[in-house]
Design a protein around this motif. Structure first.
Motif, mmCIF file in Angstrom:
data_model
loop_
_atom_site.group_PDB
_atom_site.id
_atom_site.type_symbol
_atom_site.label_atom_id
_atom_site.label_comp_id
_atom_site.label_asym_id
_atom_site.label_seq_id
_atom_site.Cartn_x
_atom_site.Cartn_y
_atom_site.Cartn_z
ATOM 1 N N SER A 28 0.871 -1.176 0.000
ATOM 2 C CA SER A 28 0.000 0.000 0.000
ATOM 3 C C SER A 28 0.903 1.220 0.000
ATOM 4 O O SER A 28 1.688 1.411 0.930
ATOM 5 C CB SER A 28 -0.898 -0.013 1.239
ATOM 6 O OG SER A 28 -1.598 1.204 1.349
ATOM 7 N N ASN A 84 1.315 5.375 -0.429
ATOM 8 C CA ASN A 84 0.747 6.721 -0.432
ATOM 9 C C ASN A 84 1.851 7.685 -0.850
ATOM 10 O O ASN A 84 2.948 7.660 -0.287
ATOM 11 C CB ASN A 84 0.227 7.086 0.963
ATOM 12 C CG ASN A 84 -0.212 8.533 1.058
ATOM 13 O OD1 ASN A 84 0.588 9.412 1.322
ATOM 14 N ND2 ASN A 84 -1.488 8.780 0.852
ATOM 15 N N ASP A 102 -5.642 11.066 -2.547
ATOM 16 C CA ASP A 102 -5.560 11.266 -1.102
ATOM 17 C C ASP A 102 -5.875 12.742 -0.848
ATOM 18 O O ASP A 102 -5.064 13.620 -1.137
ATOM 19 C CB ASP A 102 -4.160 10.908 -0.593
ATOM 20 C CG ASP A 102 -3.979 11.262 0.886
ATOM 21 O OD1 ASP A 102 -4.977 11.632 1.538
ATOM 22 O OD2 ASP A 102 -2.840 11.175 1.369
ATOM 23 N N ASN A 105 -3.045 7.497 -3.618
ATOM 24 C CA ASN A 105 -2.885 6.176 -3.018
ATOM 25 C C ASN A 105 -2.883 5.133 -4.121
ATOM 26 O O ASN A 105 -3.584 5.289 -5.136
ATOM 27 C CB ASN A 105 -4.036 5.858 -2.061
ATOM 28 C CG ASN A 105 -3.950 6.636 -0.767
ATOM 29 O OD1 ASN A 105 -2.966 6.539 -0.045
ATOM 30 N ND2 ASN A 105 -4.980 7.420 -0.462
#
Length: 343
Positions: A251, A253, A306, A314
């Protein structure tokens, strides 16, 4: 086509076996092939492309007349890589021994191939999680510059070797049968304490280092800076072992310097070599480790804004860490050198 004498160090392990699969699949131009391993594995026979190869114990003289040496990783790299280079081989090393050495290029061929020409006999393969991440970051970085990265990984047990794979299987079978569970391998066999991985997550990969980050987490920070040649990017990582056999997930960001919409990001990623975009929420289409195992590409999905930062995105990134995260990346480095007459 010119053919090359190739040595594989660590031929009996998971990455070494993947080297062999890829050499056959990609019709790699080898002439002679040497399969090398530690004294413990020496003497084993491996059948490959219609021939029987005896695995030899690796010594400095094993690399005489070798042009390309593919090292699967491990502490032996520190000793044998310089010896192989002295004997004229180009070493592509999958260990962490040389990654941060300023004289050793750290290469992902789709991302920074121009650095290959600076090698002095040794080229480093990055950490598997770093490779998977920078494949997804590079086209976005080039388009909009990246200011900050927050990454959490979900790493398969195969990253811990065959013993970790076997332990997950044994634990699942024991739990299903109502037997007690043994834990002897993870987070690492070398650590004084071990935890069950079946139906569990372990928020530790490798040892703890400065500021209570793990070595694995700091690898992602330092290696990404070096590969992108941009030390201004703020990077923080949390790496987690999950009960999945193969293929790491991440994940990610990112905070960008310039505006970039999710649709623009998808278009850039779809054009980037070695990346496949799987992103259709209405169809529940997104990358998953079960379906990316044994694939060469890095898969990207769940790309979205985001809204908590200016120019934030993201995304969810998945890739087979034994293939692109290790063996394939090394073979691609060798192929690039052959194609560009660098060897």
């Amino acid at each position: 086509m010119k053919k090359y004498n190739v040595a594989i160090l660590g031929a009996t392990g998971a990455v070494g076996q993947e080297f062999l699969k890829l050499i056959e699949e990609r019709n790699f131009p080898f002439n002679e092939l040497k399969l090398l391993a530690s004294e413990r594995s020496a003497g084993k026979t491996i059948e490959f492309m219609g021939r029987s190869y005896i695995v030899e114990e690796a010594t400095p003289d094993s690399f005489k007349d070798v042009q390309i040496a593919l090292f699967a990783g491990g502490s032996i790299s520190k000793t044998l890589a310089p010896e192989a280079a002295k004997r004229g081989a180009v070493v592509i090393d999958n260990s962490s021994a040389f990654r941060m050495d300023p004289d050793v290029p750290l290469i992902v061929p789709e991302v920074n191939p121009e650095a290959i020409k600076n090698h002095k006999g040794i080229i480093a393969n990055p950490n598997c999680s770093t490779i998977i991440m920078v494949m997804a970051l590079k086209p976005i970085y080039d388009a909009a510059k990246i200011k900050r990265i927050v990454v959490s990984t979900y790493q398969a047990v195969s990253g811990g070797g065959k013993e970790a794979i076997d332990e997950l299987t044994d634990q699942v079978e024991s739990l299903v049968a109502g037997r007690s569970v043994e834990a002897n391998i993870l987070p690492s066999a070398s650590l004084p304490k071990h935890y069950q991985i079946a139906f569990n997550l372990l928020p530790q990969i490798d040892v703890f280092v400065e500021d209570d980050y793990t070595k694995e987490e700091m690898k992602m920070v330092h290696e990404t800076h070096k590969i992108l040649n941009d030390y201004s990017i703020g990077i923080t990582a949390t790496t987690v072992r999950v009960p999945v056999y193969r293929s790491h997930s991440e994940s990610i960001n990112i905070e960008l310097a310039d505006a970039l919409s999710p649709e623009e990001a998808k278009q850039l990623l779809a054009k980037f070599p070695g990346v496949i975009v799987q992103d259709s929420p209405s169809e529940m289409l997104y990358p998953m480790p079960l379906y990316t195992s044994d694939k060469n590409e890095v898969f990207v999905g769940r790309i979205r804004v985001d809204k908590t930062v200016t120019h934030g995105l993201n995304m969810w990134v998945v890739g087979d860490q034994i293939r692109k995260g290790a063996a394939l990346n090394a073979v691609q480095i060798a192929e690039y050198m052959i194609e560009h007459n660098l060897i």
